[in-house]
Design an enzyme around this catalytic site. Structure first.
Site, PDB file in Angstrom:
ATOM      1  N   ASP A   1      -0.317   4.956   0.773  1.00 16.73           N
ATOM      2  CA  ASP A   1      -0.671   6.216   1.737  1.00 16.73           C
ATOM      3  C   ASP A   1      -0.845   5.657   3.089  1.00 16.73           C
ATOM      4  O   ASP A   1      -1.442   4.713   3.409  1.00 16.73           O
ATOM      5  CB  ASP A   1      -1.901   6.877   1.226  1.00 16.73           C
ATOM      6  CG  ASP A   1      -1.758   7.474   0.088  1.00 16.73           C
ATOM      7  OD1 ASP A   1      -0.913   8.415  -0.018  1.00 16.73           O
ATOM      8  OD2 ASP A   1      -2.891   7.579  -0.693  1.00 16.73           O
TER       9      ASP A   1
ATOM     10  N   ASP B   1       0.970  -1.227   0.058  1.00 13.04           N
ATOM     11  CA  ASP B   1       0.029   0.061  -0.094  1.00 13.04           C
ATOM     12  C   ASP B   1       0.908   1.389   0.010  1.00 13.04           C
ATOM     13  O   ASP B   1       2.149   1.165   0.329  1.00 13.04           O
ATOM     14  CB  ASP B   1      -0.866   0.204   1.200  1.00 13.04           C
ATOM     15  CG  ASP B   1      -1.684   1.284   1.457  1.00 13.04           C
ATOM     16  OD1 ASP B   1      -2.440   1.807   0.495  1.00 13.04           O
ATOM     17  OD2 ASP B   1      -1.503   1.780   2.582  1.00 13.04           O
TER      18      ASP B   1
ATOM     19  N   THR C   1      -2.603   0.355  -4.616  1.00 15.43           N
ATOM     20  CA  THR C   1      -3.099   1.401  -3.795  1.00 15.43           C
ATOM     21  C   THR C   1      -4.421   2.188  -4.386  1.00 15.43           C
ATOM     22  O   THR C   1      -4.531   2.005  -5.743  1.00 15.43           O
ATOM     23  CB  THR C   1      -1.991   2.562  -3.958  1.00 15.43           C
ATOM     24  OG1 THR C   1      -2.650   3.546  -3.152  1.00 15.43           O
ATOM     25  CG2 THR C   1      -1.463   2.937  -5.230  1.00 15.43           C
ATOM     26  N   THR C   2      -5.141   3.136  -3.796  1.00 17.55           N
ATOM     27  CA  THR C   2      -6.165   3.659  -4.612  1.00 17.55           C
ATOM     28  C   THR C   2      -5.765   5.111  -4.708  1.00 17.55           C
ATOM     29  O   THR C   2      -6.447   5.961  -5.149  1.00 17.55           O
ATOM     30  CB  THR C   2      -7.336   3.869  -3.394  1.00 17.55           C
ATOM     31  OG1 THR C   2      -6.809   4.047  -2.109  1.00 17.55           O
ATOM     32  CG2 THR C   2      -8.094   2.429  -3.016  1.00 17.55           C
TER      33      THR C   2
ATOM     34  N   HIS D   1     -10.009  18.299  -7.335  1.00 16.25           N
ATOM     35  CA  HIS D   1      -9.145  16.967  -6.949  1.00 16.25           C
ATOM     36  C   HIS D   1      -7.988  16.954  -7.846  1.00 16.25           C
ATOM     37  O   HIS D   1      -6.959  16.413  -7.564  1.00 16.25           O
ATOM     38  CB  HIS D   1     -10.153  15.662  -7.344  1.00 16.25           C
ATOM     39  CG  HIS D   1      -9.470  14.361  -6.642  1.00 16.25           C
ATOM     40  ND1 HIS D   1      -8.889  13.416  -7.545  1.00 16.25           N
ATOM     41  CD2 HIS D   1      -8.833  13.976  -5.378  1.00 16.25           C
ATOM     42  CE1 HIS D   1      -8.431  12.627  -6.904  1.00 16.25           C
ATOM     43  NE2 HIS D   1      -8.340  12.699  -5.630  1.00 16.25           N
TER      44      HIS D   1
ATOM     45  N   ARG E   1     -14.203  12.078  -0.721  1.00 14.05           N
ATOM     46  CA  ARG E   1     -13.952  12.700   0.774  1.00 14.05           C
ATOM     47  C   ARG E   1     -14.636  13.985   0.750  1.00 14.05           C
ATOM     48  O   ARG E   1     -15.325  14.496   1.612  1.00 14.05           O
ATOM     49  CB  ARG E   1     -12.486  12.918   1.183  1.00 14.05           C
ATOM     50  CG  ARG E   1     -11.913  11.662   1.767  1.00 14.05           C
ATOM     51  CD  ARG E   1     -10.760  11.844   2.119  1.00 14.05           C
ATOM     52  NE  ARG E   1     -10.245  10.280   2.123  1.00 14.05           N
ATOM     53  CZ  ARG E   1      -8.879   9.799   1.849  1.00 14.05           C
ATOM     54  NH1 ARG E   1      -8.128  10.541   1.642  1.00 14.05           N
ATOM     55  NH2 ARG E   1      -8.658   8.507   2.168  1.00 14.05           N
TER      56      ARG E   1
HETATM   57 MG   LIG Z   1      -2.869   2.946   3.365  1.00 11.68          MG
END
Ligand SMILES: [Mg+2]
Length: 252
Positions: A12, A10, A119-120, A79, A57
């Site tokens: 973040d 991952d 990851t996103t 964004h 978010r």
């Molecule tokens: Mg994370």
């Protein structure tokens, strides 16, 4: 008894402490630039981290009444600007890797393990972090960079891990995930991967029941002792998590 062949990372909160000092600051820069009267402080951003995805978010903060309403195109534009600000924060070297990350990556790479990213975060943000924190050589060393909207369902859905495994043609049982959050852990677990969690200030209260190892950080051999919060394999860990620990977890 499975052999460790692949580690999926991952980004973040796991590779680097990107949320608090990177993404949060970049969102605020985008809001300020657009004349939007809203700044996310450290605690507020901690709440918003329960929502996966940047555009999501902003939408959440609007829906609960803390930001003025705006159409999807405006949110997408904010964004996009946030992503640019985030890249410049990284390019200025303001977001270093977490302790032990480079050590484990280099050791695993030297031993011929397959390494990948799951990851996103957006591909642009991922590329900037790799280039400025890890070094350009890592673009070739990662066998897969699974990022962003490449799959429809974000973590905690297993889709991004399933996608990475499919690209690599490596079975889940030979793969270990490194994560920092409950959503990340659930995603890896749902894809059938073993998972080591390195918590941070935003995720220390999350529920990691069932995770294969939960530590405060990966640590360094000559660093401070790390906190070992869950250790169902009864591994001997003092100052740092070693590649041998990850191998033992996958062996089961
Ligand atoms: Mg994370």
């Amino acid at each position: 008894m499975a052999e460790l062949k692949c580690i999926l990372w991952d980004v973040d909160g796991t590779l680097a402490d990107t949320e608090r000092d990177g993404h949060r600051v970049a969102f605020n820069m985008a809001f300020d630039e657009a004349g939007i009267d809203r700044q996310w402080d450290v605690d507020t951003y901690g709440e918003l981290l329960a929502v996966t995805g940047g555009k999501e978010r902003i939408r959440f903060d609007i829906d609960r009444g803390d930001m003025p309403d705006m159409p999807y195109e405006t949110i997408a534009g904010l964004h996009a600007r946030k992503t640019i600000h985030y890249q410049s924060l990284i390019a200025e070297g303001r977001i270093p890797l977490r302790p032990g990350v480079r050590r484990l990556l280099e050791e695993a790479y030297a031993q011929g393990l397959t390494l990948g990213i799951s990851t996103t975060t957006t591909p642009a943000a991922l590329d900037a972090l790799i280039e400025h924190s890890l070094g350009k050589a890592w673009f070739d060393r990662f066998a897969v960079l699974a990022a962003g909207d490449i799959v429809p369902a974000k973590k905690p859905a297993p889709d991004i891990y399933n996608y990475a495994l499919q690209q690599l043609a490596i079975p889940a049982e030979n793969t270990l995930a490194l994560e920092d959050s409950a959503n990340g852990w659930k995603s890896a677990h749902a894809a059938g991967l073993k998972c080591v969690v390195t918590i941070n200030g935003y995720t220390s209260g999350h529920d990691f029941d069932g995770a294969d190892l939960v530590v405060s950080e990966l640590g360094e051999p000559d660093g401070e002792a790390i906190d070992v919060l869950q250790n169902p394999h009864a591994l001997h860990i003092a100052h740092h998590v070693e590649l041998a620990h990850l191998q033992a977890i996958v062996h089961g």
